[in-house]
Design a protein around this motif. Sequence first.
Motif, PDB file in Angstrom:
ATOM      1  N   THR A  88       0.849  -1.188   0.000  1.00 48.66           N
ATOM      2  CA  THR A  88       0.000   0.000   0.000  1.00 48.66           C
ATOM      3  C   THR A  88       0.885   1.239   0.000  1.00 48.66           C
ATOM      4  OG1 THR A  88      -1.939   1.014   1.041  1.00 48.66           O
ATOM      5  CG2 THR A  88      -0.253   0.129   2.519  1.00 48.66           C
ATOM      6  N   THR A  89       0.321   2.379  -0.268  1.00 47.14           N
ATOM      7  CA  THR A  89       1.098   3.618  -0.285  1.00 47.14           C
ATOM      8  C   THR A  89       0.491   4.620   0.679  1.00 47.14           C
ATOM      9  OG1 THR A  89      -0.189   4.475  -2.145  1.00 47.14           O
ATOM     10  CG2 THR A  89       1.869   3.330  -2.673  1.00 47.14           C
ATOM     11  N   PHE A  90       1.325   5.554   1.107  1.00 43.11           N
ATOM     12  CA  PHE A  90       0.906   6.614   2.016  1.00 43.11           C
ATOM     13  C   PHE A  90       1.352   7.955   1.460  1.00 43.11           C
ATOM     14  CE2 PHE A  90       1.457   2.843   4.674  1.00 43.11           C
ATOM     15  CZ  PHE A  90       0.258   2.822   5.359  1.00 43.11           C
ATOM     16  N   VAL A  91       0.647   9.011   1.844  1.00 45.34           N
ATOM     17  CA  VAL A  91       0.977  10.376   1.456  1.00 45.34           C
ATOM     18  C   VAL A  91       1.806  10.998   2.578  1.00 45.34           C
ATOM     19  CG1 VAL A  91       0.023  12.663   0.936  1.00 45.34           C
ATOM     20  CG2 VAL A  91      -1.123  10.601   0.087  1.00 45.34           C
ATOM     21  N   SER A  92       2.939  11.579   2.216  1.00 45.79           N
ATOM     22  CA  SER A  92       3.812  12.216   3.201  1.00 45.79           C
ATOM     23  C   SER A  92       3.093  13.380   3.884  1.00 45.79           C
ATOM     24  CB  SER A  92       5.082  12.717   2.508  1.00 45.79           C
ATOM     25  OG  SER A  92       5.950  13.299   3.447  1.00 45.79           O
ATOM     26  N   ASN A  93       3.350  13.557   5.165  1.00 39.57           N
ATOM     27  CA  ASN A  93       2.779  14.615   6.009  1.00 39.57           C
ATOM     28  C   ASN A  93       1.286  14.480   6.241  1.00 39.57           C
ATOM     29  OD1 ASN A  93       5.214  16.011   6.603  1.00 39.57           O
ATOM     30  ND2 ASN A  93       5.197  16.753   4.501  1.00 39.57           N
ATOM     31  N   ALA A  94       0.725  13.329   5.957  1.00 44.67           N
ATOM     32  CA  ALA A  94      -0.684  13.065   6.234  1.00 44.67           C
ATOM     33  C   ALA A  94      -0.774  12.124   7.435  1.00 44.67           C
ATOM     34  CB  ALA A  94      -1.360  12.441   5.016  1.00 44.67           C
TER      35      ALA A  94
END
Length: 146
Positions: A88-94
């Motif tokens: 899975t992927t994540f958004v930085s600073n979220a």
Amino acid sequence: MLQLLVLACTITYVTAACRRCLPMNENQKFCQADFAGVFKIMDNGTVIGVDRVYEVKLRTLYRKTTITKNNPGPWKLFTPADSRACGTTFVSNAYYVVSGYYKEIPGQLAQMTTTKCSFKQYFDIDPVPSYLPPTCVTTESEGRGL
């Protein structure tokens, strides 16, 4: 004709590869995990071997199981680098509420691992003040919960 066959095999491989997820609702994904908590994602992740490793700040941990040895290392989230392996992927600073499991590797600290099969909820701002986690019913023998 050969090109169509290769294309069909490739599409089948990509779409069938991440079908290892057990059918679970969001509450089950949260409650049956080794851990679940709020994390702030600090970077875009670094690929190390077959994993993408995200530096995170733990805001709060709602669930954790006891690890008998090799407690988790510094706050990092591991996920397969390839989406075909359920990465899975994540958004930085979220911020995310994420669940997952501890992957134990001999001679290393346990890794907090999450996949597409795990609970994952995105937030623009810190959800800790307002987020209400699912209520999990566990037994003493499961050793789950805080």
